[in-house]
Design a protein around this motif. Structure first.
Motif, PDB file in Angstrom:
ATOM      1  N   ASP A  16       0.867  -1.164   0.000  1.00 49.34           N
ATOM      2  CA  ASP A  16       0.000   0.000   0.000  1.00 49.34           C
ATOM      3  C   ASP A  16       0.913   1.225   0.000  1.00 49.34           C
ATOM      4  OD1 ASP A  16       0.968   0.202   2.610  1.00 49.34           O
ATOM      5  OD2 ASP A  16      -1.006   0.217   3.553  1.00 49.34           O
ATOM      6  N   HIS A  17       0.323   2.416   0.031  1.00 44.25           N
ATOM      7  CA  HIS A  17       1.131   3.633  -0.035  1.00 44.25           C
ATOM      8  C   HIS A  17       2.044   3.794   1.180  1.00 44.25           C
ATOM      9  CE1 HIS A  17      -2.737   4.553   1.810  1.00 44.25           C
ATOM     10  NE2 HIS A  17      -2.109   5.477   2.521  1.00 44.25           N
ATOM     11  N   ALA A  18       1.599   3.341   2.350  1.00 39.33           N
ATOM     12  CA  ALA A  18       2.436   3.451   3.548  1.00 39.33           C
ATOM     13  C   ALA A  18       3.616   2.486   3.506  1.00 39.33           C
ATOM     14  CB  ALA A  18       1.603   3.208   4.799  1.00 39.33           C
ATOM     15  N   GLY A  19       3.457   1.370   2.817  1.00 35.49           N
ATOM     16  CA  GLY A  19       4.527   0.388   2.706  1.00 35.49           C
ATOM     17  C   GLY A  19       5.466   0.624   1.541  1.00 35.49           C
ATOM     18  N   TYR A  20       5.157   1.615   0.719  1.00 32.43           N
ATOM     19  CA  TYR A  20       5.962   1.883  -0.476  1.00 32.43           C
ATOM     20  C   TYR A  20       7.458   2.081  -0.174  1.00 32.43           C
ATOM     21  CZ  TYR A  20       7.880   4.327  -4.481  1.00 32.43           C
ATOM     22  OH  TYR A  20       8.692   4.714  -5.515  1.00 32.43           O
ATOM     23  N   PRO A  21       7.828   2.904   0.817  1.00 31.24           N
ATOM     24  CA  PRO A  21       9.269   3.070   1.074  1.00 31.24           C
ATOM     25  C   PRO A  21       9.973   1.750   1.427  1.00 31.24           C
ATOM     26  CG  PRO A  21       8.042   4.827   2.145  1.00 31.24           C
ATOM     27  CD  PRO A  21       7.035   3.820   1.657  1.00 31.24           C
ATOM     28  N   MET A  22       9.330   0.897   2.192  1.00 28.86           N
ATOM     29  CA  MET A  22       9.938  -0.389   2.539  1.00 28.86           C
ATOM     30  C   MET A  22      10.063  -1.272   1.297  1.00 28.86           C
ATOM     31  SD  MET A  22      11.363  -2.458   4.633  1.00 28.86           S
ATOM     32  CE  MET A  22      11.115  -1.679   6.216  1.00 28.86           C
ATOM     33  N   LYS A  23       9.041  -1.244   0.435  1.00 22.61           N
ATOM     34  CA  LYS A  23       9.103  -2.035  -0.803  1.00 22.61           C
ATOM     35  C   LYS A  23      10.268  -1.568  -1.671  1.00 22.61           C
ATOM     36  CE  LYS A  23       6.084  -1.335  -4.019  1.00 22.61           C
ATOM     37  NZ  LYS A  23       6.556  -0.959  -5.354  1.00 22.61           N
ATOM     38  N   GLU A  24      10.474  -0.274  -1.756  1.00 23.04           N
ATOM     39  CA  GLU A  24      11.583   0.256  -2.538  1.00 23.04           C
ATOM     40  C   GLU A  24      12.932  -0.166  -1.936  1.00 23.04           C
ATOM     41  OE1 GLU A  24      11.433   2.069  -5.622  1.00 23.04           O
ATOM     42  OE2 GLU A  24       9.577   0.934  -5.351  1.00 23.04           O
ATOM     43  N   TYR A  25      13.012  -0.227  -0.628  1.00 24.57           N
ATOM     44  CA  TYR A  25      14.236  -0.687   0.030  1.00 24.57           C
ATOM     45  C   TYR A  25      14.495  -2.160  -0.315  1.00 24.57           C
ATOM     46  CZ  TYR A  25      17.526  -2.103   3.619  1.00 24.57           C
ATOM     47  OH  TYR A  25      18.600  -2.624   4.273  1.00 24.57           O
ATOM     48  N   ILE A  26      13.465  -2.983  -0.256  1.00 21.35           N
ATOM     49  CA  ILE A  26      13.602  -4.401  -0.597  1.00 21.35           C
ATOM     50  C   ILE A  26      14.032  -4.548  -2.054  1.00 21.35           C
ATOM     51  CG2 ILE A  26      12.333  -6.564  -0.922  1.00 21.35           C
ATOM     52  CD1 ILE A  26      10.732  -5.753   1.626  1.00 21.35           C
ATOM     53  N   ILE A  27      13.459  -3.742  -2.936  1.00 26.04           N
ATOM     54  CA  ILE A  27      13.859  -3.777  -4.346  1.00 26.04           C
ATOM     55  C   ILE A  27      15.343  -3.463  -4.483  1.00 26.04           C
ATOM     56  CG2 ILE A  27      13.630  -2.542  -6.552  1.00 26.04           C
ATOM     57  CD1 ILE A  27      10.591  -2.485  -6.014  1.00 26.04           C
ATOM     58  N   SER A  28      15.830  -2.488  -3.723  1.00 22.38           N
ATOM     59  CA  SER A  28      17.260  -2.153  -3.811  1.00 22.38           C
ATOM     60  C   SER A  28      18.126  -3.329  -3.360  1.00 22.38           C
ATOM     61  CB  SER A  28      17.577  -0.890  -2.999  1.00 22.38           C
ATOM     62  OG  SER A  28      17.559  -1.135  -1.614  1.00 22.38           O
ATOM     63  N   GLY A  41       3.208  -2.900  -7.620  1.00 18.17           N
ATOM     64  CA  GLY A  41       2.722  -1.609  -7.145  1.00 18.17           C
ATOM     65  C   GLY A  41       2.483  -1.631  -5.646  1.00 18.17           C
ATOM     66  N   THR A  42       2.170  -0.570  -5.130  1.00 17.97           N
ATOM     67  CA  THR A  42       1.937   0.746  -5.641  1.00 17.97           C
ATOM     68  C   THR A  42       3.267   1.402  -6.005  1.00 17.97           C
ATOM     69  OG1 THR A  42       0.761   2.818  -5.198  1.00 17.97           O
ATOM     70  CG2 THR A  42       1.900   1.837  -3.365  1.00 17.97           C
ATOM     71  N   TYR A  43       3.192   2.519  -6.680  1.00 19.58           N
ATOM     72  CA  TYR A  43       4.386   3.127  -7.226  1.00 19.58           C
ATOM     73  C   TYR A  43       4.661   4.507  -6.645  1.00 19.58           C
ATOM     74  CZ  TYR A  43       3.545  -0.740 -10.328  1.00 19.58           C
ATOM     75  OH  TYR A  43       3.315  -1.999 -10.822  1.00 19.58           O
ATOM     76  N   ILE A  70       5.823 -10.926  -1.463  1.00 18.21           N
ATOM     77  CA  ILE A  70       5.935 -10.132  -0.252  1.00 18.21           C
ATOM     78  C   ILE A  70       4.935  -8.994  -0.375  1.00 18.21           C
ATOM     79  CG2 ILE A  70       7.418  -8.674   1.170  1.00 18.21           C
ATOM     80  CD1 ILE A  70       9.833 -10.192  -0.035  1.00 18.21           C
ATOM     81  N   ALA A  71       4.000  -8.931   0.578  1.00 17.46           N
ATOM     82  CA  ALA A  71       3.007  -7.850   0.623  1.00 17.46           C
ATOM     83  C   ALA A  71       3.331  -6.978   1.826  1.00 17.46           C
ATOM     84  CB  ALA A  71       1.600  -8.421   0.739  1.00 17.46           C
ATOM     85  N   ILE A  72       3.453  -5.681   1.593  1.00 17.07           N
ATOM     86  CA  ILE A  72       3.841  -4.746   2.645  1.00 17.07           C
ATOM     87  C   ILE A  72       2.731  -3.733   2.840  1.00 17.07           C
ATOM     88  CG2 ILE A  72       5.573  -3.094   3.416  1.00 17.07           C
ATOM     89  CD1 ILE A  72       7.427  -4.486   1.296  1.00 17.07           C
ATOM     90  N   CYS A  73       2.368  -3.532   4.100  1.00 19.16           N
ATOM     91  CA  CYS A  73       1.250  -2.655   4.444  1.00 19.16           C
ATOM     92  C   CYS A  73       1.658  -1.797   5.645  1.00 19.16           C
ATOM     93  CB  CYS A  73       0.048  -3.536   4.785  1.00 19.16           C
ATOM     94  SG  CYS A  73      -1.447  -2.680   5.264  1.00 19.16           S
ATOM     95  N   GLY A  74       1.174  -0.585   5.684  1.00 20.07           N
ATOM     96  CA  GLY A  74       1.486   0.299   6.802  1.00 20.07           C
ATOM     97  C   GLY A  74       1.080  -0.272   8.142  1.00 20.07           C
ATOM     98  N   THR A  75      -0.054  -0.953   8.193  1.00 17.24           N
ATOM     99  CA  THR A  75      -0.523  -1.542   9.451  1.00 17.24           C
ATOM    100  C   THR A  75      -0.237  -3.033   9.530  1.00 17.24           C
ATOM    101  OG1 THR A  75      -2.700  -2.101   8.560  1.00 17.24           O
ATOM    102  CG2 THR A  75      -2.453   0.083   9.578  1.00 17.24           C
ATOM    103  N   ASN A  77      -2.172  -5.209   8.154  1.00 13.21           N
ATOM    104  CA  ASN A  77      -3.469  -5.889   8.136  1.00 13.21           C
ATOM    105  C   ASN A  77      -4.140  -5.870   6.767  1.00 13.21           C
ATOM    106  OD1 ASN A  77      -3.530  -6.571  10.912  1.00 13.21           O
ATOM    107  ND2 ASN A  77      -3.999  -4.450  11.383  1.00 13.21           N
ATOM    108  N   GLY A  78      -4.378  -4.703   6.244  1.00 16.33           N
ATOM    109  CA  GLY A  78      -5.219  -4.545   5.057  1.00 16.33           C
ATOM    110  C   GLY A  78      -4.751  -5.306   3.836  1.00 16.33           C
ATOM    111  N   ILE A  79      -3.539  -5.059   3.387  1.00 12.61           N
ATOM    112  CA  ILE A  79      -3.085  -5.721   2.159  1.00 12.61           C
ATOM    113  C   ILE A  79      -2.917  -7.216   2.379  1.00 12.61           C
ATOM    114  CG2 ILE A  79      -0.574  -5.478   2.440  1.00 12.61           C
ATOM    115  CD1 ILE A  79      -0.608  -4.586  -0.577  1.00 12.61           C
ATOM    116  N   ASN A  80      -2.605  -7.620   3.584  1.00 11.72           N
ATOM    117  CA  ASN A  80      -2.456  -9.048   3.863  1.00 11.72           C
ATOM    118  C   ASN A  80      -3.806  -9.762   3.839  1.00 11.72           C
ATOM    119  OD1 ASN A  80       0.342  -8.898   4.073  1.00 11.72           O
ATOM    120  ND2 ASN A  80       0.157  -8.112   6.127  1.00 11.72           N
ATOM    121  N   MET A  81      -4.866  -9.094   4.216  1.00  7.88           N
ATOM    122  CA  MET A  81      -6.204  -9.702   4.119  1.00  7.88           C
ATOM    123  C   MET A  81      -6.602  -9.859   2.661  1.00  7.88           C
ATOM    124  SD  MET A  81      -8.465  -8.149   7.232  1.00  7.88           S
ATOM    125  CE  MET A  81      -8.120  -6.430   6.915  1.00  7.88           C
ATOM    126  N   THR A  82      -6.174  -8.935   1.833  1.00  7.76           N
ATOM    127  CA  THR A  82      -6.485  -8.996   0.412  1.00  7.76           C
ATOM    128  C   THR A  82      -5.876 -10.235  -0.180  1.00  7.76           C
ATOM    129  OG1 THR A  82      -6.537  -6.609   0.250  1.00  7.76           O
ATOM    130  CG2 THR A  82      -6.258  -7.800  -1.785  1.00  7.76           C
TER     131      THR A  82
END
Length: 82
Positions: A16-28, A41-43, A70-75, A77-82
């Motif tokens: 999600d948007h809150a997890g975006y920075p962590m996703k970018e770190y994992i990509i690096s 995404g998200t981007y 790997i699904a990353i969410c600010g909380t 909860n949300g993206i993991n339920m999806t």
């Protein structure tokens, strides 16, 4: 040189948007280690409908495009339920 065996299929990533920075770190880290990945995404950090990205990741795993994801969410909860 990777510390782990390089997977034959890409690892799927979604956030999600809150997890975006962590996703970018994992990509690096993946780039540094030569680990294949697919970014669903998200981007950016703008508010988004995170289920869209979680569904893309889940569908890629179901279809065999990716073995893992790997699904990353600010909380956590949300993206993991999806």
């Amino acid at each position: 040189m990777s510390l782990f065996p390089i997977p034959s299929k890409p690892i799927g990533l979604a956030s999600d948007h809150a997890g975006y920075p962590m996703k970018e770190y994992i990509i690096s880290l993946f780039k540094e280690q030569g680990i294949p990945y697919t970014d669903f995404g998200t981007y950016g950090t703008q508010s988004v409908d995170y289920p869209d990205f979680g569904h893309r990741l889940g569908e890629a795993i179901d279809s065999g495009e990716c073995d893992k994801g790997i699904a990353i969410c600010g909380t956590g909860n949300g993206i993991n339920m999806t």
